[in-house]
Write an enzyme that holds these catalytic residues in place. Structure first.
Site, PDB file in Angstrom:
ATOM      1  N   TYR A   1     -67.576  11.510  72.601  1.00  0.00           N
ATOM      2  CA  TYR A   1     -66.721  12.403  72.982  1.00  0.00           C
ATOM      3  C   TYR A   1     -65.096  13.309  72.978  1.00  0.00           C
ATOM      4  O   TYR A   1     -65.148  14.541  73.897  1.00  0.00           O
ATOM      5  CB  TYR A   1     -66.870  11.488  74.365  1.00  0.00           C
ATOM      6  CG  TYR A   1     -67.521  11.019  75.729  1.00  0.00           C
ATOM      7  CD1 TYR A   1     -68.357  11.489  76.186  1.00  0.00           C
ATOM      8  CD2 TYR A   1     -68.562   9.808  75.272  1.00  0.00           C
ATOM      9  CE1 TYR A   1     -69.438  11.294  77.195  1.00  0.00           C
ATOM     10  CE2 TYR A   1     -69.452   9.444  76.041  1.00  0.00           C
ATOM     11  CZ  TYR A   1     -70.009  10.492  76.605  1.00  0.00           C
ATOM     12  OH  TYR A   1     -70.750   9.816  77.273  1.00  0.00           O
TER      13      TYR A   1
ATOM     14  N   ARG B   1     -70.604   5.235  92.599  1.00  0.00           N
ATOM     15  CA  ARG B   1     -70.603   5.713  93.869  1.00  0.00           C
ATOM     16  C   ARG B   1     -71.449   5.543  95.054  1.00  0.00           C
ATOM     17  O   ARG B   1     -71.471   6.419  95.528  1.00  0.00           O
ATOM     18  CB  ARG B   1     -70.598   7.878  93.966  1.00  0.00           C
ATOM     19  CG  ARG B   1     -69.128   7.707  92.899  1.00  0.00           C
ATOM     20  CD  ARG B   1     -69.445   9.223  91.289  1.00  0.00           C
ATOM     21  NE  ARG B   1     -69.991   8.596  90.529  1.00  0.00           N
ATOM     22  CZ  ARG B   1     -70.753   9.323  89.954  1.00  0.00           C
ATOM     23  NH1 ARG B   1     -70.365  10.669  89.401  1.00  0.00           N
ATOM     24  NH2 ARG B   1     -71.024   8.720  88.811  1.00  0.00           N
TER      25      ARG B   1
ATOM     26  N   ARG C   1     -61.825   6.345  96.530  1.00  0.00           N
ATOM     27  CA  ARG C   1     -62.201   7.298  95.640  1.00  0.00           C
ATOM     28  C   ARG C   1     -61.304   8.672  96.103  1.00  0.00           C
ATOM     29  O   ARG C   1     -60.328   8.768  95.607  1.00  0.00           O
ATOM     30  CB  ARG C   1     -63.220   7.812  95.183  1.00  0.00           C
ATOM     31  CG  ARG C   1     -63.276   8.957  94.550  1.00  0.00           C
ATOM     32  CD  ARG C   1     -62.816   9.247  92.636  1.00  0.00           C
ATOM     33  NE  ARG C   1     -62.507  10.044  92.506  1.00  0.00           N
ATOM     34  CZ  ARG C   1     -63.223  10.697  91.796  1.00  0.00           C
ATOM     35  NH1 ARG C   1     -65.188  10.586  91.426  1.00  0.00           N
ATOM     36  NH2 ARG C   1     -63.158  11.858  91.413  1.00  0.00           N
TER      37      ARG C   1
ATOM     38  N   ASP D   1     -63.040   3.157  82.177  1.00  0.00           N
ATOM     39  CA  ASP D   1     -63.127   3.952  82.009  1.00  0.00           C
ATOM     40  C   ASP D   1     -63.329   3.450  80.244  1.00  0.00           C
ATOM     41  O   ASP D   1     -61.987   3.720  80.076  1.00  0.00           O
ATOM     42  CB  ASP D   1     -63.203   4.871  82.031  1.00  0.00           C
ATOM     43  CG  ASP D   1     -64.482   6.284  81.511  1.00  0.00           C
ATOM     44  OD1 ASP D   1     -65.490   6.728  83.256  1.00  0.00           O
ATOM     45  OD2 ASP D   1     -64.819   6.789  80.887  1.00  0.00           O
TER      46      ASP D   1
ATOM     47  N   ARG E   1     -71.836   0.014  86.101  1.00  0.00           N
ATOM     48  CA  ARG E   1     -71.787   0.791  87.044  1.00  0.00           C
ATOM     49  C   ARG E   1     -71.462   0.798  88.152  1.00  0.00           C
ATOM     50  O   ARG E   1     -71.692   1.007  89.207  1.00  0.00           O
ATOM     51  CB  ARG E   1     -72.098   2.347  86.999  1.00  0.00           C
ATOM     52  CG  ARG E   1     -71.747   3.182  84.882  1.00  0.00           C
ATOM     53  CD  ARG E   1     -70.671   3.505  86.045  1.00  0.00           C
ATOM     54  NE  ARG E   1     -70.280   4.440  84.432  1.00  0.00           N
ATOM     55  CZ  ARG E   1     -70.697   5.612  84.139  1.00  0.00           C
ATOM     56  NH1 ARG E   1     -71.537   6.489  84.779  1.00  0.00           N
ATOM     57  NH2 ARG E   1     -70.760   6.486  82.558  1.00  0.00           N
TER      58      ARG E   1
HETATM   59  O1  CP3 Z   1     -69.572  -0.747  87.468  1.00  0.00           O
HETATM   60  C1  CP3 Z   1     -68.087  -0.003  87.097  1.00  0.00           C
HETATM   61  O2  CP3 Z   1     -68.269   1.336  87.424  1.00  0.00           O
HETATM   62  C2  CP3 Z   1     -67.305  -0.185  85.779  1.00  0.00           C
HETATM   63  C3  CP3 Z   1     -66.491   0.350  85.496  1.00  0.00           C
HETATM   64  C4  CP3 Z   1     -66.943   1.571  84.217  1.00  0.00           C
HETATM   65  C5  CP3 Z   1     -66.966   3.069  84.723  1.00  0.00           C
HETATM   66  N1  CP3 Z   1     -67.469   3.648  83.243  1.00  0.00           N
HETATM   67  C6  CP3 Z   1     -66.226   3.683  85.711  1.00  0.00           C
HETATM   68  C7  CP3 Z   1     -66.447   4.900  85.955  1.00  0.00           C
HETATM   69  C8  CP3 Z   1     -68.261   1.385  83.123  1.00  0.00           C
HETATM   70  C9  CP3 Z   1     -68.159   0.450  81.918  1.00  0.00           C
HETATM   71  C10 CP3 Z   1     -67.303   2.629  82.579  1.00  0.00           C
HETATM   72  C11 CP3 Z   1     -67.954   3.077  81.024  1.00  0.00           C
HETATM   73  C12 CP3 Z   1     -68.780   4.017  80.562  1.00  0.00           C
HETATM   74  N2  CP3 Z   1     -67.919   5.386  81.221  1.00  0.00           N
HETATM   75  C13 CP3 Z   1     -69.613   4.930  79.492  1.00  0.00           C
HETATM   76  C14 CP3 Z   1     -70.985   3.577  79.105  1.00  0.00           C
HETATM   77  C15 CP3 Z   1     -71.810   2.863  79.622  1.00  0.00           C
HETATM   78  C16 CP3 Z   1     -72.743   4.363  80.780  1.00  0.00           C
HETATM   79  O3  CP3 Z   1     -72.353   4.214  81.616  1.00  0.00           O
HETATM   80  O4  CP3 Z   1     -73.089   4.885  79.424  1.00  0.00           O
HETATM   81  C17 CP3 Z   1     -69.512   5.496  79.364  1.00  0.00           C
HETATM   82  C18 CP3 Z   1     -70.833   6.615  78.258  1.00  0.00           C
HETATM   83  C19 CP3 Z   1     -68.623   6.013  80.082  1.00  0.00           C
HETATM   84  C20 CP3 Z   1     -67.970   8.280  79.871  1.00  0.00           C
HETATM   85  C21 CP3 Z   1     -67.706   9.136  81.589  1.00  0.00           C
HETATM   86  N3  CP3 Z   1     -67.273   8.480  82.733  1.00  0.00           N
HETATM   87  C22 CP3 Z   1     -69.046   9.245  82.037  1.00  0.00           C
HETATM   88  C23 CP3 Z   1     -70.051  10.267  81.280  1.00  0.00           C
HETATM   89  C24 CP3 Z   1     -68.730   9.795  83.412  1.00  0.00           C
HETATM   90  C25 CP3 Z   1     -69.660  10.709  83.982  1.00  0.00           C
HETATM   91  C26 CP3 Z   1     -70.806  10.494  84.165  1.00  0.00           C
HETATM   92  C27 CP3 Z   1     -70.793  11.060  85.824  1.00  0.00           C
HETATM   93  O5  CP3 Z   1     -72.159  10.389  86.187  1.00  0.00           O
HETATM   94  O6  CP3 Z   1     -69.979  12.036  86.504  1.00  0.00           O
HETATM   95  C28 CP3 Z   1     -67.504   8.860  83.744  1.00  0.00           C
HETATM   96  C29 CP3 Z   1     -67.284   8.850  84.852  1.00  0.00           C
HETATM   97  C30 CP3 Z   1     -66.823   7.169  85.791  1.00  0.00           C
HETATM   98  N4  CP3 Z   1     -66.745   6.320  85.030  1.00  0.00           N
HETATM   99  C31 CP3 Z   1     -67.407   7.243  86.951  1.00  0.00           C
HETATM  100  C32 CP3 Z   1     -67.583   5.858  87.644  1.00  0.00           C
HETATM  101  C33 CP3 Z   1     -67.877   5.127  88.807  1.00  0.00           C
HETATM  102  C34 CP3 Z   1     -67.635   7.932  88.532  1.00  0.00           C
HETATM  103  C35 CP3 Z   1     -66.754   8.617  88.544  1.00  0.00           C
HETATM  104  C36 CP3 Z   1     -66.283   9.334  90.069  1.00  0.00           C
HETATM  105  O7  CP3 Z   1     -66.712  10.154  90.170  1.00  0.00           O
HETATM  106  O8  CP3 Z   1     -66.130   8.744  90.725  1.00  0.00           O
END
Ligand code: CP3
Length: 324
Positions: A128, A6, A15, A52, A2
């Site tokens: 999910y 943000r 974004r 994602d 990640r």
């Molecule tokens: O570094 C990176 O940003 C790489 C890309 C990446 C994202 N998600 C972008 C993202 C990766 C590798 C993931 C993996 C991911 N996504 C996982 C497995 C790893 C982990 O972190 O546990 C899981 C469970 C998800 C599912 C997911 N996506 C959730 C639960 C959320 C909401 C998280 C939150 O805190 O609100 C996301 C959204 C997400 N994926 C964001 C990003 C940058 C935030 C999006 C935003 O609001 O801009």
């Protein structure tokens, strides 16, 4: 992990322009820019594809949205009957923009900087798909797996197939290695862990290596605790990511003796900064730096993380490990 999140002002600006999170993910020019942002700012040794794990449910026909501030929302799979809505295979048209992002990033990156692709592990993605959202304990998927083991196994098989094809295409597009994120591996009893985490990971890896024998694959069974030893024995990964709760003495002896490890700074100590951060960075390096090791956080970076603390962490690591 990640890293593109943000906490970066340049991410937040892009974004805001793109609107929906998934717009960023499915627009290769924007997704590649977001992938490169943290590498440009901090000179990391590796970039992680901006995408994602929930693009796979979407490619299987499930509706996925990200409500502002609430995390993902999917139309939940309440019972075996509802599984009929899920397609038999991933629609590659949905995933094609992501492979294009990999190509764009690979072309733009310094060849010395590695590019990591990824997918979610079948168990984590299924949690999910079934609940339709994140839950604290993954109760809906655990109950589903106990009540409808055959239907659940069918879903896991579908996810194995879709994820393997997805990783193969990322590797063909230029990813140097791929990581399998099993974020919710830690909620399962050992027998269920073997069935729903270990076995599917083995199958994915076999399928990927049948197409690309030299494929480099990192596993991340978050929360597996002592079951990590079983994971690295049974799953032929090339390296394993350690979450921040893993005991480093145990990991050095039982895990790093078999393969390189990645981790495992507590993301919250990076938010806290100061002397606590310096101490925690030293603890990670003292435990692991003598053998093949990838310094990383033990899970995703927290959006509130101050940039100055990331700089402090990197200066400390690079000061202690010159040239690495
Ligand atoms: O570094 C990176 O940003 C790489 C890309 C990446 C994202 N998600 C972008 C993202 C990766 C590798 C993931 C993996 C991911 N996504 C996982 C497995 C790893 C982990 O972190 O546990 C899981 C469970 C998800 C599912 C997911 N996506 C959730 C639960 C959320 C909401 C998280 C939150 O805190 O609100 C996301 C959204 C997400 N994926 C964001 C990003 C940058 C935030 C999006 C935003 O609001 O801009």
């Amino acid at each position: 992990m990640r890293q593109a999140g943000r906490y970066l002002p340049e991410y937040r600006a892009l974004r805001a322009k793109a609107g929906e999170f998934l717009n960023l993910v499915y627009t290769p020019e924007l997704a590649s820019e977001v992938t490169l942002q943290p590498v440009r700012r901090f000179g990391f040794d590796a970039a992680i594809l901006f995408s994602d794990i929930l693009v796979i449910p979407q490619a299987l026909g499930q509706t996925v949205t990200f409500a502002a501030g609430e995390g993902p929302r999917l139309d939940p799979i309440a019972d075996a009957k509802a599984m009929r809505r899920i397609a038999g295979e991933a629609d590659q048209k949905v995933l094609a923009p992501i492979y294009e992002t990999v190509r764009l990033v690979k072309a733009a990156l310094d060849p010395r900087t590695a590019l990591l692709g990824f997918c979610g592990a079948p168990w984590t993605v299924a949690t999910y798909m079934i609940a339709g959202q994140g839950t604290p304990d993954q109760a809906p998927a655990r109950l589903f797996a106990y009540r409808e083991p055959q239907a659940f196994a069918g879903l896991i098989d579908l996810l194995v197939e879709a994820s393997a094809g997805y990783l193969v295409r990322q590797l063909q597009a230029g990813a140097d290695a791929v990581q399998i994120f099993d974020t919710w591996a830690g909620v399962l009893p050992p027998e269920e862990f073997a069935r729903w985490c270990i076995a599917p990971a083995r199958q994915i890896i076999a399928k990927v290596r049948a197409r690309i024998p030299a494929a480099k694959i990192i596993g991340f069974p978050r929360g597996a605790g002592a079951l990590l030893a079983r994971y690295v024995e049974d799953v032929p990964v090339d390296a394993v990511g350690l979450d921040w709760t893993v005991d480093r003495g145990f990991a050095r002896e039982r895990i790093q003796s078999r393969m390189p490890v990645q981790g495992n700074l507590d993301p919250l100590v990076l938010v806290a900064g100061g002397a606590a951060l310096d101490r925690a960075v030293d603890d990670v390096l003292d435990a692991f730096a003598a053998k093949p090791f990838i310094f990383n956080l033990g899970h995703g970076i927290v959006p509130e993380t101050p940039l100055a603390h990331v700089e402090q962490m990197l200066a400390r690591i690079r000061g202690k490990q010159p040239g690495r």
